[in-house]
Design a protein around this motif. Sequence first.
Motif, PDB file in Angstrom:
ATOM      1  N   TYR A 292       4.536  -4.640  -9.689  1.00  0.00           N
ATOM      2  CA  TYR A 292       3.626  -4.991  -8.604  1.00  0.00           C
ATOM      3  C   TYR A 292       4.107  -6.275  -7.930  1.00  0.00           C
ATOM      4  CZ  TYR A 292      -0.624  -6.403  -6.135  1.00  0.00           C
ATOM      5  OH  TYR A 292      -1.511  -6.798  -5.175  1.00  0.00           O
ATOM      6  N   ALA A 293       4.078  -7.383  -8.679  1.00  0.00           N
ATOM      7  CA  ALA A 293       4.429  -8.667  -8.082  1.00  0.00           C
ATOM      8  C   ALA A 293       5.904  -8.749  -7.698  1.00  0.00           C
ATOM      9  CB  ALA A 293       4.061  -9.801  -9.042  1.00  0.00           C
TER      10      ALA A 293
ATOM     11  N   ASP B  71       0.837  -1.202   0.000  1.00  0.00           N
ATOM     12  CA  ASP B  71       0.000   0.000   0.000  1.00  0.00           C
ATOM     13  C   ASP B  71       0.871   1.252   0.000  1.00  0.00           C
ATOM     14  OD1 ASP B  71      -2.355  -1.398  -0.067  1.00  0.00           O
ATOM     15  OD2 ASP B  71      -2.701  -1.305   2.093  1.00  0.00           O
ATOM     16  N   GLU B  72       1.928   1.223   0.812  1.00  0.00           N
ATOM     17  CA  GLU B  72       2.821   2.375   0.877  1.00  0.00           C
ATOM     18  C   GLU B  72       3.520   2.583  -0.461  1.00  0.00           C
ATOM     19  OE1 GLU B  72       6.602   3.977   3.565  1.00  0.00           O
ATOM     20  OE2 GLU B  72       5.437   2.217   4.224  1.00  0.00           O
ATOM     21  N   TYR B  73       3.933   1.489  -1.101  1.00  0.00           N
ATOM     22  CA  TYR B  73       4.576   1.605  -2.414  1.00  0.00           C
ATOM     23  C   TYR B  73       3.607   2.170  -3.450  1.00  0.00           C
ATOM     24  CZ  TYR B  73       6.034   0.148  -7.090  1.00  0.00           C
ATOM     25  OH  TYR B  73       6.314   0.133  -8.428  1.00  0.00           O
TER      26      TYR B  73
ATOM     27  N   GLY C  97      -0.569  -6.059 -20.716  1.00  0.00           N
ATOM     28  CA  GLY C  97      -0.365  -5.398 -19.427  1.00  0.00           C
ATOM     29  C   GLY C  97       0.378  -6.254 -18.420  1.00  0.00           C
ATOM     30  N   ALA C  98       0.694  -7.505 -18.779  1.00  0.00           N
ATOM     31  CA  ALA C  98       1.370  -8.393 -17.833  1.00  0.00           C
ATOM     32  C   ALA C  98       2.705  -7.817 -17.372  1.00  0.00           C
ATOM     33  CB  ALA C  98       1.576  -9.772 -18.466  1.00  0.00           C
ATOM     34  N   TYR C  99       3.405  -7.140 -18.281  1.00  0.00           N
ATOM     35  CA  TYR C  99       4.720  -6.582 -17.927  1.00  0.00           C
ATOM     36  C   TYR C  99       4.608  -5.648 -16.727  1.00  0.00           C
ATOM     37  CZ  TYR C  99       8.803  -3.518 -18.223  1.00  0.00           C
ATOM     38  OH  TYR C  99       9.917  -2.773 -17.922  1.00  0.00           O
ATOM     39  N   PHE C 100       3.577  -4.833 -16.700  1.00  0.00           N
ATOM     40  CA  PHE C 100       3.449  -3.842 -15.635  1.00  0.00           C
ATOM     41  C   PHE C 100       3.153  -4.490 -14.290  1.00  0.00           C
ATOM     42  CE2 PHE C 100       2.546  -1.572 -19.546  1.00  0.00           C
ATOM     43  CZ  PHE C 100       3.341  -0.449 -19.412  1.00  0.00           C
ATOM     44  N   VAL C 101       2.265  -5.469 -14.269  1.00  0.00           N
ATOM     45  CA  VAL C 101       1.902  -6.053 -12.981  1.00  0.00           C
ATOM     46  C   VAL C 101       2.930  -7.065 -12.487  1.00  0.00           C
ATOM     47  CG1 VAL C 101      -0.557  -5.633 -13.283  1.00  0.00           C
ATOM     48  CG2 VAL C 101       0.414  -7.805 -14.064  1.00  0.00           C
ATOM     49  N   THR C 102       3.631  -7.730 -13.401  1.00  0.00           N
ATOM     50  CA  THR C 102       4.657  -8.665 -12.935  1.00  0.00           C
ATOM     51  C   THR C 102       5.929  -7.925 -12.534  1.00  0.00           C
ATOM     52  OG1 THR C 102       5.389  -9.065 -15.223  1.00  0.00           O
ATOM     53  CG2 THR C 102       3.794 -10.615 -14.277  1.00  0.00           C
ATOM     54  N   SER C 103       6.255  -6.823 -13.220  1.00  0.00           N
ATOM     55  CA  SER C 103       7.493  -6.092 -12.932  1.00  0.00           C
ATOM     56  C   SER C 103       7.354  -5.092 -11.796  1.00  0.00           C
ATOM     57  CB  SER C 103       7.960  -5.341 -14.187  1.00  0.00           C
ATOM     58  OG  SER C 103       8.292  -6.224 -15.221  1.00  0.00           O
TER      59      SER C 103
END
Length: 352
Positions: A306-307, A185-187, A298-304
Amino acid sequence: MHVDLRATFVRPSHWIDLAAETSDYTVSVPWLDTMGPLLPGEPRWLVISVDGHPQVGLHARWLQSPPADARFDIAAALRGDLPSPAPRKPSTARSDTSALYPSVLVTLPGYSCAAAGSGAADPASLTETLTALDTWAAAQGARSVSFLYLAERQELIRRALIQFGAAAVELYPTCVLPLRFESMDEYLNHLPRPRRKGIGRILRRLAEKDMSVGEVDLAEVRDDVLELRLALLRKYNSPADRETQSAALDRMLTHYRREDIVVTAVQHEGRIVGFTHGLRNGNTLRQLWCGQLPEADGAYFVTSFYAQVRAALQRGIERIDYGTLEWGLKTDHGARLESLVGYTWTVTGDGR
């Protein structure tokens, strides 16, 4: 004081001890054994000893001619042909860059450069190292010596190179995200509002397609990762040699513990449709590869962004090195630019 430089084609046994005396992970045996074979040219392990005691270790490549990858070509760097996040100044480089080869290139995998050994923290030892390196390079018939991708934190060796008379070469920065927050959340709250909302939107869209985002074990998804990696290389007209990429994956699995191989992926019906992959080295997570199918837009954004951040926080990692290129995307997701500089000199062999 007697200074001696010895060069070998294979890693010397005492490199482990030299690496242990240096905080920079890029000189470590697992990193070099895993990623080193991807560098161009023939390897040279250079160890400088003072009165019989190894003090400084350098990993270099012998380049008989300009390599296919311009990012390791000092001539291309001098001409200003490398990519840049901002317009470059007109090059003032010499016109005959062919005179640079054969060349000794001191560099490490991952677009980095550092010296191993206790002498790396001693200005006098670094000066002796550069003198010995020039003498050795002359005896081998090299025309130039270059150090590429020295980061800001390599202040001592940068200063030694300038004092030695090496010319600075403008390169480009890498992107580093310091993990100065304690929760996701902070990130996310730290990100610009459009990027924060964009990650949430992509996560919801993937979930609507019955796609999940999380960590996976590289050993279990190796073949899917390999195919997506090759597809991405072909997309950008980069060399996509299956044997080379497959061997790199196998080295990762051999030289790194499973918990230090961080693969975050989008899965659909048991298949990997998008991934980002990195290796943990001490307090740093170094991102390496990514790839996705069109259906996982959009996988690049959430795997890089976020995850991978979530996985790093869970491991107590202090920084993620996202590497070079795509600077705008990475800085928009919290990374800062860290300058990388090159240095080069014409070999004389006279001790300068």
